[in-house]
Design a protein around this motif. Structure first.
Motif: not given
Lengths: 206, 206
Positions: B40-47, B94-97
């Motif tokens: 998953f992506l941390l960016g949106p979680v951090f936002l 990398a996360a999409r892959v």
């Protein structure tokens, strides 16, 4: 006397400091390391990072997780625990007392008693009557210790100790610093910090 | 096939995720637990927590400490490590892959290759040529995998997965969730999470 030492920076309001205060003495003894007790206040350190409250209160998902993690870890360590009805409690008086006793043989007992009051018995450690009772329960001259803790010298000493924490780059508690300056943060690193300090001159006097 | 599982939430930009990605498979095998890979992506979680960057960048004392801690831990685990010249790197591709391959036998190999590229070899994992090379190096049809990763379905799937992370109360990576919902945060909790998941129905199906 051991020349292997570890500076143990802790705050009475800090939940993970509770775990380390309760655990450190037998582990340090086994590692042949002398503990230097360094009570300080996290409030000013957090303010320097832009936090006007515990990050566990500022970020609710972190806070919810922290209490669950604490309960699990306390169970693993066989330590009593309940979520305090107020968090963080004001640890100022307890820290002043601990600084008065930092080099006394009762420091470990007092630190464990005050931490247990906060995190096991849900008592208000900001209340002088609570601290008085804890000191008396340890057979100490509670009036005299509290008088020393409330002296101008003692207040200044805690302020300086807390400034020192910021200068050392501390950003949370518990933190551990080996004689060579190596920093370890968090109850999770207690064993590793003792191992580092216990490795002796190669690490600790570099 | 084991019914004991552990959801492993990780982000390719995350330094502590690196350690867990490299360590999890042999430990899970020993515990009799199947790993569900959840990139998953941390960016949106951090936002959602009010951070527009990694907290390790926002709070420099924490960041300095983290890199030292990482180096020490990597040495303990026998893992190669160097501080990336850019942090955090963009882990989107990398996360999409990884999401395309989440249930494929190559997911572990790919995750380790991409993490090593970032944290051991200081390569830019946001560069499609780097990811292409890693996939080809694993004997995979790199063009086809990248095409799948860049499809609209794949983009949507990663967005949903990241929303799910926030819904689950995740606030960092790596995180581990047992079948009963028990959450563990951080590389420090990998062993404990596997122990919990491996204890079976008593824990994992409560």
């Amino acid at each position: 006397m051991s020349t292997k030492t570890l500076d143990f920076w802790f705050e009475f309001a800090s939940s993970y400091s509770y775990l380390s205060v309760m655990r450190i003495e037998p582990l340090a003894r086994a590692a042949g390391v002398t503990v230097n007790w360094r009570p300080f206040l996290l409030g000013p350190v957090f303010l320097s990072l832009g936090w006007n409250d515990s990050p566990f209160n500022i970020y609710p998902p972190k806070g919810r997780y922290m209490w669950r993690d604490l309960a699990r870890l306390a169970a693993r360590y066989g330590l009593p625990f309940q979520v305090p009805s107020r968090f963080p409690r004001n640890g100022l008086l307890a820290a002043r007392v601990a600084l008065v006793g930092a080099d006394e043989p009762w420091i470990g007992d007092f630190a464990r008693a005050a931490m247990s009051a906060n995190f096991a018995d849900d008592l208000d450690i900001a209340d002088p009557a609570v601290i008085h009772r804890l000191l008396a329960g340890l057979g100490l001259p509670a009036d005299a210790v509290l008088a020393a803790a409330n002296s101008a010298d003692s207040k200044l000493a805690l302020r300086r100790q807390t400034e020192r924490a910021t200068e050392l780059g501390l950003f949370g508690a518990p933190s551990f610093i080996a004689p060579d300056g190596e920093l370890f943060w968090g109850n999770d690193r207690l064993e590793q910090a003792l191992e580092w300090a216990g490795a002796g001159p190669a690490n600790s006097m570099a």
